[in-house]
Design a protein around this motif. Structure first.
Motif, short mmCIF file in Angstrom:
data_model
loop_
_atom_site.label_atom_id
_atom_site.label_comp_id
_atom_site.label_asym_id
_atom_site.label_seq_id
_atom_site.Cartn_x
_atom_site.Cartn_y
_atom_site.Cartn_z
N SER A 209 43.58 51.02 31.29
CA SER A 209 44.29 49.81 31.72
C SER A 209 45.47 49.56 30.79
N ALA A 210 46.54 49.06 31.37
CA ALA A 210 47.75 48.78 30.59
C ALA A 210 48.58 47.75 31.35
N PRO A 211 49.36 46.94 30.64
CA PRO A 211 50.24 45.99 31.32
C PRO A 211 51.19 46.72 32.26
N ALA A 212 51.44 46.13 33.41
CA ALA A 212 52.32 46.76 34.40
C ALA A 212 52.90 45.68 35.30
N VAL A 213 54.07 45.96 35.84
CA VAL A 213 54.68 45.07 36.82
C VAL A 213 53.90 45.16 38.13
N GLU A 214 53.61 44.04 38.72
CA GLU A 214 52.82 44.01 39.94
C GLU A 214 53.45 44.88 41.02
N GLY A 215 52.65 45.77 41.58
CA GLY A 215 53.09 46.61 42.69
C GLY A 215 53.93 47.80 42.28
N ALA A 216 54.11 48.01 40.99
CA ALA A 216 55.00 49.09 40.55
C ALA A 216 54.29 50.11 39.69
N SER A 217 52.97 50.21 39.82
CA SER A 217 52.22 51.11 38.95
C SER A 217 52.50 52.57 39.25
N HIS A 271 32.85 35.34 44.21
CA HIS A 271 33.30 35.07 42.84
C HIS A 271 34.26 36.19 42.40
N PRO A 272 35.49 36.18 42.90
CA PRO A 272 36.47 37.20 42.51
C PRO A 272 36.70 37.16 41.00
N SER A 273 36.56 38.32 40.35
CA SER A 273 36.60 38.35 38.89
C SER A 273 37.33 39.59 38.42
N MET A 274 37.83 39.54 37.20
CA MET A 274 38.40 40.73 36.59
C MET A 274 37.29 41.70 36.23
N PRO A 275 37.62 42.99 36.05
CA PRO A 275 36.59 43.99 35.81
C PRO A 275 36.19 44.16 34.35
N ASN A 276 36.68 43.31 33.46
CA ASN A 276 36.52 43.56 32.03
C ASN A 276 35.08 43.50 31.54
N ARG A 314 25.99 29.26 38.09
CA ARG A 314 26.16 29.24 36.64
C ARG A 314 26.35 30.64 36.08
N ARG A 315 25.49 31.58 36.48
CA ARG A 315 25.59 32.95 35.95
C ARG A 315 26.87 33.63 36.42
N ALA A 316 27.22 33.43 37.67
CA ALA A 316 28.45 34.06 38.17
C ALA A 316 29.67 33.48 37.46
N ARG A 317 29.66 32.17 37.24
CA ARG A 317 30.78 31.54 36.53
C ARG A 317 30.85 32.03 35.09
N ALA A 318 29.70 32.22 34.45
CA ALA A 318 29.69 32.72 33.07
C ALA A 318 30.28 34.12 33.00
N ALA A 319 29.91 35.00 33.95
CA ALA A 319 30.46 36.35 33.97
C ALA A 319 31.95 36.31 34.23
N TRP A 320 32.39 35.43 35.13
CA TRP A 320 33.83 35.27 35.41
C TRP A 320 34.57 34.84 34.14
N SER A 321 34.02 33.85 33.44
CA SER A 321 34.68 33.33 32.24
C SER A 321 34.76 34.37 31.14
N GLN A 322 33.67 35.12 30.94
CA GLN A 322 33.67 36.15 29.90
C GLN A 322 34.66 37.26 30.24
N ALA A 323 34.74 37.65 31.51
CA ALA A 323 35.69 38.68 31.90
C ALA A 323 37.13 38.22 31.66
#
Length: 369
Positions: A209-217, A271-276, A314-323
């Motif tokens: 993973s690396a910073p990138a301009v949206e749609g320009a990977s 619960h859409p979340s980042m994959p981190n 609660r658990r889903a929100r915790a996972a979202w927050s940690q990610a």
């Protein structure tokens, strides 16, 4: 009826059928999507055990002899061995998404209906109605939207929050590559990360993973990864460009609700979340187990859906927050801040780290905790 034949949808269908409900699974794609490697964690595997799918999935997964975080030079920042992980709930395991789908489909005992793109849902005369792109409709006592982060079911019941671009792209590939017993590794350098997980049959799943301009990977990760510690350069050299999938990463604010009348959401749709955190699939399996348990309680569909959300939020929100927190910390660019990050990781008390993992890995299907 379940909309979506990914891990979330198949696990939900298995759970509902095990609870005695008739279930049909419909998927917008024309064929199963093979995808890439993924990680399964003890809480997700425990949820699968609760719905009768744990043994089939474990047969196609490879437990890791621990997990670790490293600097881009390979210096260890944090590591938990396999035997220590066994004392707090179990080990993470690597598995290819296709193998996971095959295992779940085998347990379900029925192939989903492919090429059925859901374009809308509603509740009418006490039943849920799913509308499809070919003009047909299907009625059911309940529609479960397990159709991912861009869920049409979620949009159809008016619960969608705007998706937000996270500012980075993830490149993924699964290749044949022999590694000795190797912990699951996440390496960090500035705002960039590289992960490595061994899979069965002499394969390796890697992601960058690396910073990138949206749609320009670009089709391949940035070239600086080739100067990171072994075996990262060797993995990249062994991977053809057509084997790599690049994905811009999004999430959203937590939804205000997960259901409306006879329609409910599960997995990334809920619960859409980042994959981190690497918890997306395992959290979806928790959803499946709890939803089925709530519906099996005999309180009626709509009260059961409210109970499902109460037990899971609660658990889903915790996972979202940690990610989200990990994405923010992992995205630091300032060299001094990055040095501080490495020092904090190295100095963190092991007992506190293990307690945090144990809370994440502990899952009780009956309570949702």
């Amino acid at each position: 009826m379940v909309i979506g034949a990914g891990p979330a949808g198949l696990a939900t269908a298995i759970a509902l059928r095990r609870a005695g409900f008739g279930v049909e699974v419909r998927e917008r794609a024309a064929e199963p999507r093979s995808g890439n490697g993924l990680t399964l964690w003890p809480n997700g595997l425990r949820a699968l055990d609760a719905i009768g799918a744990g043994a089939a999935v474990r047969a196609g997964a490879l437990p890791a002899p621990g997990t670790s975080m490293r600097s881009k030079t390979g210096r260890s920042l944090y590591e938990v061995s396999g035997p220590v992980m066994d004392t707090i709930g179990g080990r993470g395991a690597g598995m290819h998404r296709k193998d996971l789908l095959d295992a779940l489909t085998g347990v379900l005992g029925e192939r989903p209906v492919f090429g059925a793109r859901c374009v809308g849902v509603r509740t009418e005369a006490g039943r849920a109605v799913a509308e499809f792109a070919d003009g047909t409709e299907a009625r059911a006592d309940l529609v479960v939207g397990a159709d991912g982060i861009r869920s049409s079911v979620r949009a159809g019941i008016g619960l969608a929050e705007p998706l937000r671009y996270a500012g980075f792209t993830v490149w993924r590939a699964t290749i044949e590559f022999e590694l000795p017993p190797f912990p699951g590794v996440l390496s960090m350098g500035g705002p960039n990360q590289f992960g490595i997980w061994r899979l069965p049959a002499g394969r390796v799943y890697w992601f960058a993973s690396a910073p990138a301009v949206e749609g320009a990977s670009e089709s391949r990760p940035p070239g600086f990864f080739e100067n990171w510690h072994a075996p990262i350069p060797e993995l990249l050299a062994a991977t053809e460009s057509e084997e790599i999938t690049a994905t811009d990463i999004y999430d959203s604010e937590p939804l205000r609700a997960w259901s409306a009348a006879r329609v409910v959401l599960a997995g990334d749709a809920a619960h859409p979340s980042m994959p981190n955190m690497g918890q997306g699939t395992s959290q979806a399996f928790e959803d499946a187990a709890v939803l089925a348990d709530c519906l099996d309680g005999g309180a009626g569909i709509e009260p059961a859906l409210m109970e499902y959300e109460r037990r899971r939020r609660r658990r889903a929100r915790a996972a979202w927050s940690q990610a989200r927190m990990l994405a923010r910390i992992g995205g630091w660019r300032n060299p001094l801040a990055c040095l501080l990050r490495e020092k904090l990781m190295s100095a963190a008390p092991e007992r506190a780290q293990l307690r945090q993992l144990e809370r994440l890995f502990t899952f009780h299907p009956k309570s949702g905790e």
